[in-house]
Write an enzyme that holds these catalytic residues in place. Sequence first.
Site, mmCIF file in Angstrom:
data_model
loop_
_atom_site.group_PDB
_atom_site.id
_atom_site.type_symbol
_atom_site.label_atom_id
_atom_site.label_comp_id
_atom_site.label_asym_id
_atom_site.label_seq_id
_atom_site.Cartn_x
_atom_site.Cartn_y
_atom_site.Cartn_z
ATOM 1 N N LYS A 161 0.847 -1.200 0.000
ATOM 2 C CA LYS A 161 0.000 0.000 0.000
ATOM 3 C C LYS A 161 0.881 1.249 0.000
ATOM 4 O O LYS A 161 1.874 1.304 0.744
ATOM 5 C CB LYS A 161 -0.899 -0.015 1.236
ATOM 6 C CG LYS A 161 -1.877 1.145 1.318
ATOM 7 C CD LYS A 161 -2.749 1.014 2.564
ATOM 8 C CE LYS A 161 -3.789 2.116 2.644
ATOM 9 N NZ LYS A 161 -4.661 1.982 3.830
ATOM 10 N N SER A 219 -9.334 2.285 2.784
ATOM 11 C CA SER A 219 -8.414 3.016 1.949
ATOM 12 C C SER A 219 -7.432 2.119 1.179
ATOM 13 O O SER A 219 -6.774 2.598 0.246
ATOM 14 C CB SER A 219 -7.614 4.004 2.787
ATOM 15 O OG SER A 219 -6.871 3.350 3.794
ATOM 16 N N SER A 256 -9.991 -0.067 6.791
ATOM 17 C CA SER A 256 -9.335 0.059 5.481
ATOM 18 C C SER A 256 -8.655 -1.193 4.950
ATOM 19 O O SER A 256 -8.240 -1.215 3.790
ATOM 20 C CB SER A 256 -8.325 1.213 5.511
ATOM 21 O OG SER A 256 -9.008 2.441 5.553
#
Lengths: 467, 65
Positions: free
Chosen positions: A80, A150, A174
């Site tokens: 990420k 996210s 997330s």
Amino acid sequence: MMEPYELTLAAASSAIAAGDLSSVELTESVIGQIERHEAKVCAFATLTLEQAREAARQADADIAGAGPRTPLHGIPLGIKDLCDTEGVLSTSSSRTREGRIGSADSAVTARLRGAGGVLLGQTHTHEFAYGVLTPTTHNPWDLSRTPGGSSGGNGAALAARMIMGAVGTDTGGSIRIPSSVNGMAGLKPTFGRVSRRGITPLSWSLDHAGPMARTVTDVALLLQALAGYDPSDPGTADVPVPHYADSLGGDLAGQTLAVPSNWFFDRIEPDVEAAFRSAVSALEAAGATIREVTLPLTETYMAVEYALFTAEASSYHQEALRTKADLFEPDVRALLEAGELVYATDYIRALRARELIKQGWREMFEMDGIDALLAPTLPATAVKTNDPVVHWPDGTDESAIDAYVRASAPGNLTGLPALSVPCGFDRQGLPIGMQIIGRPFDEPGVLRIGSVFEAATDFANRMPGLV
Amino acid sequence: MTTPRPTVTTEMLRSLAEHARLPMPDDRVETATGTLQAVQGAIDGLDAVDLEDTPPATTFDARWS
């Protein structure tokens, strides 16, 4: 014949260990998926394909000499973009950090690299992890819908078979949100289980890092590499790391699993509730005793979540909000501005209420003899990107962030391990997830339950039509 | 806490931002006002909770290593 990119991480790992597949073959197969689908899915903030090819060649040479050093050796993975990777653009998907190169690996990047993982690039996050939509990226099950967030780049890349595993972060869902809406497995570990060093913070008191992959077994293999105490992250705990794969499989005889009667079902799409109830029945058939419980202090969940993450995020971005506010996306800027105006006494009230929530959940688990709690990961499937609102059957609307965070917040507030596994599809063909929330540091327990459910169903094997 | 919080107005938002030393361009005021109202509305869910002597969930550790 099955292509290498179609394998689970565990199956690919076994094939590499047996000499039936090389890391180069696997990596090229997965890169082929990127070449075919990335232009539509837009999961990556940065691709590092040449470095990945070199890492795969090195992995094959190492494995030829001494065998794989871990099950991740030679496996293509994603990071990420919130997590720094040395020498690679690490921008938190924000224009405020355009051109920023990671000066050192984050702890999670270092651990995956050290385990022999082949890093394919940085996957998109909702800017600074401050949202649940990841608007840069499209859901492979329906490109007009959100991949969640996210960690939306991870979820989309996994569903499109463009990576085999990933590390994400979870402050208000997330990891679990994109896992759920993309039909993947994702684990928010216990607070303190995985180091956050080198990860841009959203909220120090709620941030967790953890694995995402196609299956529970894959998640367990990733967690093995990620878990461990790190004195450089004061949030980590010096708790022994068990061998997670040992906990997988078997049945659930003697296990008591709780289903809450409140909170998660206040507003929920009928298809989601039906899939969840069916999943509970499958776990009961696997030997578990199901018990209904009432969650404590539900009126405080969103209050505490919002007070903590808005105030803490605004503290972290305080200077940037005064020097380059125009470079933040409008939704993130609005939350940062509001967080500046949260009173310190309200923030501390939230911290005190969080302690009460922890105590309330402990009493619930201990008095009712619960091994884990089951709940829908989200009350709704993926919303349309151009209409990020859940339209409830009663005619009311709820913003996607409120609907998604509402179901996710208990895991963050309690810090308890929460695993999301695919548990069905709605009538539009969109994935539905179930979360399994366990006792502190009982990742083996939640992984075991998830693996038993996965073995009894085929949801984890389905691929989007795009792929 | 029993006194309800007043609804955030644009005038109030400007004053709060000024006191926080937060630049607030005119074209941001309406959005910021709505967002602050939503956030504070959520936080006010704590009003009904009796915290008694509960300490905050913080993690300060005085050890040096």
